[in-house]
Write an enzyme that holds these catalytic residues in place. Structure first.
Site, PDB file in Angstrom:
ATOM      1  N   GLU A 171      81.248   1.444  19.830  1.00  0.00           N
ATOM      2  CA  GLU A 171      81.773   1.172  18.486  1.00  0.00           C
ATOM      3  C   GLU A 171      83.081   1.944  18.297  1.00  0.00           C
ATOM      4  OE1 GLU A 171      79.450   0.202  15.604  1.00  0.00           O
ATOM      5  OE2 GLU A 171      78.016  -0.520  17.092  1.00  0.00           O
ATOM      6  N   ASP A 185      71.710   8.064  18.826  1.00  0.00           N
ATOM      7  CA  ASP A 185      71.083   6.792  19.207  1.00  0.00           C
ATOM      8  C   ASP A 185      69.941   7.045  20.205  1.00  0.00           C
ATOM      9  OD1 ASP A 185      71.369   3.665  19.639  1.00  0.00           O
ATOM     10  OD2 ASP A 185      71.346   4.570  21.639  1.00  0.00           O
ATOM     11  N   LYS A 242      65.646   6.489  20.052  1.00  0.00           N
ATOM     12  CA  LYS A 242      64.877   5.711  21.039  1.00  0.00           C
ATOM     13  C   LYS A 242      63.808   6.574  21.700  1.00  0.00           C
ATOM     14  CE  LYS A 242      68.770   2.632  21.954  1.00  0.00           C
ATOM     15  NZ  LYS A 242      69.977   2.472  22.785  1.00  0.00           N
ATOM     16  N   GLY A 289      72.926  -6.055  24.517  1.00  0.00           N
ATOM     17  CA  GLY A 289      73.501  -7.386  24.700  1.00  0.00           C
ATOM     18  C   GLY A 289      72.610  -8.398  24.011  1.00  0.00           C
TER      19      GLY A 289
HETATM   20  N1  NAP Z   1      73.252  -5.819  19.850  1.00  0.00           N
HETATM   21  C1  NAP Z   1      72.438  -5.280  20.757  1.00  0.00           C
HETATM   22  O1  NAP Z   1      72.742  -5.269  21.952  1.00  0.00           O
HETATM   23  C2  NAP Z   1      71.128  -4.660  20.331  1.00  0.00           C
HETATM   24  C3  NAP Z   1      70.270  -4.124  21.304  1.00  0.00           C
HETATM   25  C4  NAP Z   1      69.043  -3.581  20.928  1.00  0.00           C
HETATM   26  C5  NAP Z   1      68.703  -3.577  19.589  1.00  0.00           C
HETATM   27  N2  NAP Z   1      69.569  -4.075  18.659  1.00  0.00           N
HETATM   28  C6  NAP Z   1      69.159  -4.048  17.255  1.00  0.00           C
HETATM   29  O2  NAP Z   1      69.063  -5.378  16.769  1.00  0.00           O
HETATM   30  C7  NAP Z   1      69.382  -5.420  15.378  1.00  0.00           C
HETATM   31  C8  NAP Z   1      70.494  -6.423  15.149  1.00  0.00           C
HETATM   32  O3  NAP Z   1      71.614  -6.023  15.911  1.00  0.00           O
HETATM   33  P1  NAP Z   1      72.895  -6.972  16.067  1.00  0.00           P
HETATM   34  O4  NAP Z   1      73.688  -6.362  17.167  1.00  0.00           O
HETATM   35  O5  NAP Z   1      72.470  -8.366  16.168  1.00  0.00           O
HETATM   36  O6  NAP Z   1      73.629  -6.703  14.682  1.00  0.00           O
HETATM   37  P2  NAP Z   1      74.758  -7.620  13.994  1.00  0.00           P
HETATM   38  O7  NAP Z   1      75.496  -8.397  15.018  1.00  0.00           O
HETATM   39  O8  NAP Z   1      75.534  -6.705  13.110  1.00  0.00           O
HETATM   40  O9  NAP Z   1      73.914  -8.636  13.114  1.00  0.00           O
HETATM   41  C9  NAP Z   1      73.317  -8.282  11.901  1.00  0.00           C
HETATM   42  C10 NAP Z   1      73.258  -9.548  11.060  1.00  0.00           C
HETATM   43  O10 NAP Z   1      72.521  -9.258   9.883  1.00  0.00           O
HETATM   44  C11 NAP Z   1      73.271  -9.719   8.752  1.00  0.00           C
HETATM   45  N3  NAP Z   1      72.964  -8.848   7.629  1.00  0.00           N
HETATM   46  C12 NAP Z   1      73.248  -7.534   7.511  1.00  0.00           C
HETATM   47  N4  NAP Z   1      72.787  -7.070   6.339  1.00  0.00           N
HETATM   48  C13 NAP Z   1      72.215  -8.132   5.699  1.00  0.00           C
HETATM   49  C14 NAP Z   1      71.578  -8.283   4.466  1.00  0.00           C
HETATM   50  N5  NAP Z   1      71.444  -7.252   3.630  1.00  0.00           N
HETATM   51  N6  NAP Z   1      71.126  -9.506   4.129  1.00  0.00           N
HETATM   52  C15 NAP Z   1      71.262 -10.548   4.953  1.00  0.00           C
HETATM   53  N7  NAP Z   1      71.854 -10.476   6.160  1.00  0.00           N
HETATM   54  C16 NAP Z   1      72.335  -9.264   6.523  1.00  0.00           C
HETATM   55  C17 NAP Z   1      74.725  -9.592   9.171  1.00  0.00           C
HETATM   56  O11 NAP Z   1      75.531 -10.423   8.392  1.00  0.00           O
HETATM   57  P3  NAP Z   1      77.133 -10.287   8.390  1.00  0.00           P
HETATM   58  O12 NAP Z   1      77.608 -11.240   9.405  1.00  0.00           O
HETATM   59  O13 NAP Z   1      77.527 -10.632   7.005  1.00  0.00           O
HETATM   60  O14 NAP Z   1      77.458  -8.851   8.730  1.00  0.00           O
HETATM   61  C18 NAP Z   1      74.649 -10.032  10.629  1.00  0.00           C
HETATM   62  O15 NAP Z   1      74.728 -11.415  10.764  1.00  0.00           O
HETATM   63  C19 NAP Z   1      69.742  -3.974  14.994  1.00  0.00           C
HETATM   64  O16 NAP Z   1      68.601  -3.335  14.486  1.00  0.00           O
HETATM   65  C20 NAP Z   1      70.141  -3.354  16.326  1.00  0.00           C
HETATM   66  O17 NAP Z   1      69.971  -1.948  16.368  1.00  0.00           O
HETATM   67  C21 NAP Z   1      70.756  -4.634  18.995  1.00  0.00           C
END
Ligand code: NAP
Length: 440
Positions: A205, A216, A220, A317
């Site tokens: 980030e 982080d 975990k 991912g």
């Molecule tokens: N990415 C990875 O590689 C990864 C790996 C392991 C675990 N995770 C976990 O998976 C989860 C999701 O991660 P991500 O990477 O997919 O995050 P992300 O890309 O930021 O997606 C989050 C989504 O939720 C929406 N959102 C946020 N707040 C909201 C609310 N109050 N009401 C309705 N929608 C809302 C966001 O909308 P907007 O588009 O408007 O922001 C976005 O579309 C997290 O808990 C993360 O820690 C992710």
């Protein structure tokens, strides 16, 4: 392809929630990196096993998120209440963070809906309470994607290893740190350059503090301790050390010791104490940890009966994480199909948490060269009953900023720290010494 849902097509035969023959109705909340990949898998599955059916997608300002490949009968909304009031049986929480995700998960569990989440912050802080809440309302809570993304370590703890009694877990749990450290290792580039590269590639980030400073990884580790060691430990109770002080020269000295450097998260349950620590550590270059490159994750478990096990793969991912989410969905769906069963509640212990491991240590000093440095350091170490194992000094460095290393024989963390504080006050020390445990 999926059938038109009863909400959209009044002609279609309504399917009863809980009907064992019908697919489980899934509401996806959060259509971001992981949510979108989960939806894609659910929509592309030919539903040959008839287990899962995506019925709702919830995201704020969802119009901009709509995709042509999502079947027309899926209901889009920005309102959590619509999801709670719907006939969806399993809620997939993929918005992340503590709030409003926590409220959504609690309300879903109370409403008798099962929940699948990848939210490490929420589970690390409220996992035991949420598991209990689910148990009280006959709802399941699964969080297999919250640690190590696509690496199925949590499902393995739940099923394949639950016959053992685990006493230790250790892992490379943060892909950003591993990417940076393995780039320093391979090309001896400056830390700042490796961080910028990780950010440019989307592995870090813009504000990478949570990753670099261990926040982080310790969240975990607390989930692994919950699922594997059956203990309650909040992330804040686990000491986290930053990787920011690591320099390319540390990899030269580590190589002289047959080692490399990785951010290691480890927890050992010793009677009524949980020893836990997250931070950069020396590990043998030829060991499983030493071989993990780039942004991969590795988790090792240690059991009383089964010994050591290793789990390696993509820790993040969209698609790897989505696989873990869909696998949890299938597990929940199969349980729902099997009908009500007595809930298996984890018996959780609340041990004292400590970081007082006994290990050998790597101490790297940065000094303005002058006579008597080694004698001054040796006097402090000896006063604290710390035994020197080796002194390493590479030629060719500027004498005004000279890095050299002392390694220590095994001692307790608590024994070393007062000595480090005294050494930091010495006039020739340009910076506090970098101290890294050596994990053999
Ligand atoms: N990415 C990875 O590689 C990864 C790996 C392991 C675990 N995770 C976990 O998976 C989860 C999701 O991660 P991500 O990477 O997919 O995050 P992300 O890309 O930021 O997606 C989050 C989504 O939720 C929406 N959102 C946020 N707040 C909201 C609310 N109050 N009401 C309705 N929608 C809302 C966001 O909308 P907007 O588009 O408007 O922001 C976005 O579309 C997290 O808990 C993360 O820690 C992710």
């Amino acid at each position: 392809m999926q059938k038109t849902s009863s909400e959209q097509d009044p002609q279609s035969k309504p399917e009863l929630a809980g009907d064992r023959a019908s697919p489980r109705r899934i509401a996806l909340v959060g259509f971001g990196t992981v949510g979108r990949a989960v939806a894609k898998i659910l929509c592309e599955r030919d539903n040959g096993d008839g287990l899962l059916r995506l019925t709702h997608i919830c995201n704020r300002t969802f119009e901009r998120k709509k995709q042509s490949w999502v079947p027309g009968d899926v209901v889009w909304t920005d309102d959590f209440q619509t999801i709670l009031d719907s006939d969806a049986e399993i809620i997939v929480e993929l918005i992340g963070g503590l709030s409003p995700a926590g409220e959504l998960v609690r309300s879903s569990l109370k409403a008798g809906k099962s929940v699948v989440t990848a939210n490490k912050q929420l589970i690390a802080r409220h996992g035991p309470e949420l598991l209990q809440l689910g148990g009280a309302h006959g709802s399941q809570l699964e969080f297999g994607a919250s640690v190590a993304g696509g690496v199925p370590v949590l499902p393995a703890l739940r099923t394949g290893l639950c016959g053992d009694r685990l006493h230790g877990v250790a892992g490379i749990l943060n892909g950003t740190c591993n990417y940076i450290l393995s780039r320093l290792e391979s090309d001896r580039i400056p830390f700042s350059e490796a961080l910028e590269e990780a950010q440019a590639r989307g592995y870090a980030e813009a504000d990478a503090s949570e990753d670099l400073d261990g926040g982080d990884a310790r969240a975990k580790l607390s989930i692994l301790a919950l699922a594997g060691l059956h203990v309650r430990v909040s992330p804040e109770e686990i000491r986290a050390r930053t990787i920011r002080a690591i320099d390319a020269v540390d990899f030269d000295y580590a190589a002289d010791l047959g080692c490399t450097i990785r951010q290691i998260s480890r927890a050992d349950l010793k009677e009524s104490t949980l020893l836990a620590d997250v931070g950069p550590s020396l590990v043998p270059a030829a060991s499983p940890f030493g071989r993990v490159q780039r942004n991969l994750n590795l988790v090792l478990t240690s059991g009383i009966y089964g010994g050591d096990m290793a789990f390696l793969g993509a820790g993040a991912g969209g698609e790897p994480t989505a696989v873990a989410v869909v696998s949890d969905l299938m597990f929940v769906a199969e349980n729902l199909a099997a009908g009500p069963r007595p809930h298996r509640q984890l018996q959780l212990a609340s041990p004292k948490t400590s970081c007082d491991f006994v290990t050998p240590w790597y101490l790297r000093f940065l000094v303005k060269d002058q006579p008597g440095i080694i004698a001054g350091l040796a006097a402090i170490l000896s006063a604290h009953q710390l035994n020197i194992d080796a002194v390493l000094q590479k030629p060719g460095f500027d004498k005004n900023a000279l890095p050299f290393v002392i390694t220590l024989e095994p001692c307790r963390d608590s024994q070393l720290h007062p000595a480090l504080e005294e050494m930091a006050k010495l006039a020739f020390a340009l910076k506090p010494c970098l101290s890294l445990p050596i994990l053999r």
